[in-house]
Design a protein around this motif. Sequence first.
Motif, mmCIF file in Angstrom:
data_model
loop_
_atom_site.group_PDB
_atom_site.id
_atom_site.type_symbol
_atom_site.label_atom_id
_atom_site.label_comp_id
_atom_site.label_asym_id
_atom_site.label_seq_id
_atom_site.Cartn_x
_atom_site.Cartn_y
_atom_site.Cartn_z
ATOM 1 N N VAL A 1 0.292 -1.078 0.039
ATOM 2 C CA VAL A 1 0.022 0.074 -0.260
ATOM 3 C C VAL A 1 1.335 0.836 0.209
ATOM 4 O O VAL A 1 0.703 2.218 -0.877
ATOM 5 C CB VAL A 1 -1.071 -0.424 1.125
ATOM 6 N N LYS A 2 1.748 1.154 0.530
ATOM 7 C CA LYS A 2 3.273 2.124 0.700
ATOM 8 C C LYS A 2 4.139 2.895 -0.577
ATOM 9 O O LYS A 2 3.834 4.019 -0.701
ATOM 10 C CB LYS A 2 3.747 2.252 2.185
ATOM 11 N N ASP A 3 4.193 2.032 -1.483
ATOM 12 C CA ASP A 3 4.180 2.066 -2.659
ATOM 13 C C ASP A 3 3.553 2.509 -3.301
ATOM 14 O O ASP A 3 3.799 3.441 -4.553
ATOM 15 C CB ASP A 3 4.562 0.076 -3.495
ATOM 16 N N ILE A 4 2.043 2.929 -3.236
ATOM 17 C CA ILE A 4 0.923 3.314 -4.251
ATOM 18 C C ILE A 4 1.178 4.657 -3.199
ATOM 19 O O ILE A 4 1.248 5.449 -3.646
ATOM 20 C CB ILE A 4 -0.076 2.402 -4.086
ATOM 21 N N TYR A 53 -3.645 4.064 3.826
ATOM 22 C CA TYR A 53 -4.269 4.802 3.205
ATOM 23 C C TYR A 53 -5.532 4.785 3.848
ATOM 24 O O TYR A 53 -6.511 4.304 3.803
ATOM 25 C CB TYR A 53 -4.808 3.620 1.772
ATOM 26 N N GLN A 54 -5.286 5.661 5.025
ATOM 27 C CA GLN A 54 -5.992 6.260 6.258
ATOM 28 C C GLN A 54 -7.441 6.107 5.703
ATOM 29 O O GLN A 54 -8.270 5.234 6.660
ATOM 30 C CB GLN A 54 -5.501 8.045 6.479
ATOM 31 N N THR A 55 -8.112 6.316 5.078
ATOM 32 C CA THR A 55 -9.525 6.556 4.445
ATOM 33 C C THR A 55 -9.803 4.920 4.951
ATOM 34 O O THR A 55 -11.588 4.733 5.153
ATOM 35 C CB THR A 55 -9.722 7.252 2.956
ATOM 36 N N SER A 103 -3.160 -0.632 6.854
ATOM 37 C CA SER A 103 -2.148 -0.086 6.550
ATOM 38 C C SER A 103 -0.923 -0.067 5.179
ATOM 39 O O SER A 103 -1.078 -0.750 4.817
ATOM 40 C CB SER A 103 -1.025 -0.861 7.818
ATOM 41 N N GLY A 104 0.179 0.671 5.344
ATOM 42 C CA GLY A 104 1.345 0.885 4.559
ATOM 43 C C GLY A 104 1.860 -0.599 4.246
ATOM 44 O O GLY A 104 2.954 -0.539 2.705
#
Length: 789
Positions: free
Chosen positions: A270-273, A278-280, A284-285
Amino acid sequence: PHISACSLEGSTQPRQGRFKMAAYALSGRSRDSLDKSITLPPDEIFRNLENAKRFAIDIGGSLTKLAYYSTLQHKVAKVRSFDHSGKDAEHEPLYEISVQEEIMARLHFIKFENAYIETCLDFIKDHLVNTETKVIKATGGGAYKFKDLIEKKLGLKVDKEDEMACLIKGCNFVLKNIPHEAFVYVKHADPEFRFQTTHPNIFPYLLVNIGSGVSIVKVEMEDKFERIGGSSIGGGTFWGLGALLTKTKRFDELLQLASKGQHTSVDMLVKDIYGGAYQTLGLSGNLIASSFGKSATAEKEFSKEDMTKSLLHMISNDIGQLACLYAKQHNLHQVYFGGFFIRGHPVTMHTITYSINFFSKGEVQALFLRHEGYLGAIGAFLKGAEEDNPNQYSWGENYAGSSGLMSTSPDIFPMQRTRSGTFDMLEMDRLDRQLVNLPLLFDPSSYIPDTVDLTEDALAREYWLTCFEEALDGVVKRATASQPDMEDAEDRAEKFRQKYWNKLQTLRHQPFAYGSLTVRSLLDTREHCLNEFNFPDPYSKVKQKENDIALKFFQKVTQSLDALDWEARQLALVKGLLAGNVFDWGAKAVSEVLETDSAFGFEEAKKKLQERPWLVDSYCQWIERLKGPPHNCALIFVDNSGIDIILGVFPFVRELLTRGTEVILACNSGPALNDVTYNESLIVTERIAAMDPIVSSALQEDKLTLVQTGCSSPCLDLSRLDKSLAMLVRERNTDLVIIEGMGRAIHTNYYAVLQCESLKLAVIKNSWLADRLGGKLFSVVFKYEMPPK
């Protein structure tokens, strides 16, 4: 080197009748090379094969699981009352002891690699003497492949059984009969296994079988199950894609690669994107957004390890999510995983556990089974034995003949793969009694018999393992002395020493081998090993002598009690019960006194007791309760022979009877240490009744009843008691349970919660335990409890 299956337990004794077979070399060489010199001891593997009556076999892609049922001559200690009529009973022993042969039934399960199958079949054919069957039940994919070979070698017709039906039948059997069968896997814990207490009602549950594909089965009752879903993406997918990606053909090697890999170099997170979480959406990243996502855009080569790890995560997450969705849809909370994809591999157990935890938000636990590899063979066997109705009996794991669960972490025990590379054994003994829960348990599903889990408590584990090692010489000496007329007693006692010592060393390395390690399991393993070498009751003569002596003092004790006023008598009765409990040959502090001081008796034991206030002291509450209405019926679990039952328990029983309380006296079905057995208690009670009108009339009016517990242990598991005892407890409206002794009330049941009043009392005869509980040697625990509201 010659490596034997028994040497994996530490034994290097030469054995008769070894047979040679080609096997994988276990040390220093490639697993693909064959070492023709490895020999295996058949008496350690195919035990009692000459008395095998019925067979079943489950042949998978790489492992064969053989099951057979055998009967064996088993020595048991019998007691028989002398006819004292017309004799001078004063100078006659109370009863005679004889060791007799009894037939018992045992189930044997052996797991080995398919490379051994032909040699094993040859060995079985040569030793089949008393088989009663012309058929061998078979299941598993390999049953077709090896059908002709089996029929040719054994001369038995192969009768194929449905694989899934066998799997379910086997799963039901182990969940019902092996208390610590299921575990959760916790990767970084020491040890990595957390055993679960099996709920008394095992149904319904979900079984997720991960073989080449995935089958998801809902099991509702013994013979009612339904395949509710599945997937073509399973173990075969991991193996096949893994082979294409890495050119590695062996399944175990792929898992080895995965255990060293970093999936994050291949997977898109997720953090790579999004540069972080992505809090919404609450993601988790570090969450995988796309399996193998980086490989589409990255120019670099990826390592075999990283690709295999990514593949493992992808397939495990897919299976985990499916399992969660089906569990939620059908409202199932018990989800068991099995199949060759699992097979005790830490990497797959961890990824499945993580996936289930994530998708269920911690509401569903991934459960694995200690004997998962045997389920098909067990089920096939049960299918063939249906006319004997094996489910009407209870069965118990025989620790002396079972290999136990191997460590999955190479860091914990480097030789961890040794036995799974050769032979793995499980033995189950048929018990004489059907075992059920005590109906008075407050919540049977949360009841845990043992007070301390030595699997998790390293300090306690080290102490007790050392304690049992140091006690071994004394046990060997006692076993030999119990059979002075047997020429081979010394030799058998030495074999017992070797076997039990090896078990203790195994448990040092693998405390989880037989489920949760506890003082109870250490004691039970010792009893199993003693029975293995035909020492059914090493303390029989000690018990006989102590019962004889104590009976001579019974009337004197009761007369002095009857002379006291009510309040003084209650305290004297409790002190007598506690003093009687001092006479425990299982406690080193006491056995040393009893060995050296023949004059040590009831009054001397009273002087040893801690003065009030006791370490745990609810005596005042107990006395207040006694001032109220009498109890309807008391169930008393009795501990030791001699002074304990005769001068401690029986005066207490007399007092309850005079109050108008009925009494059920529960004693062990079989011998353990110097604990009184049911048969011994019948003779002791008969003699007491001849001296005491209160006991005599209570027996005649059925107000005093003697029953057996169904156990042969110095400890007590209230979830595995004789069915007839449970029925009697219900019929008599029992409202008081009394548990006495260190094994039954301290090592087990200290925290047991009951639906009725309970009294747990013991004298702490172990200085280390006393210190841990904040007391001293001979501290007293007197714990009176009311049921929770």
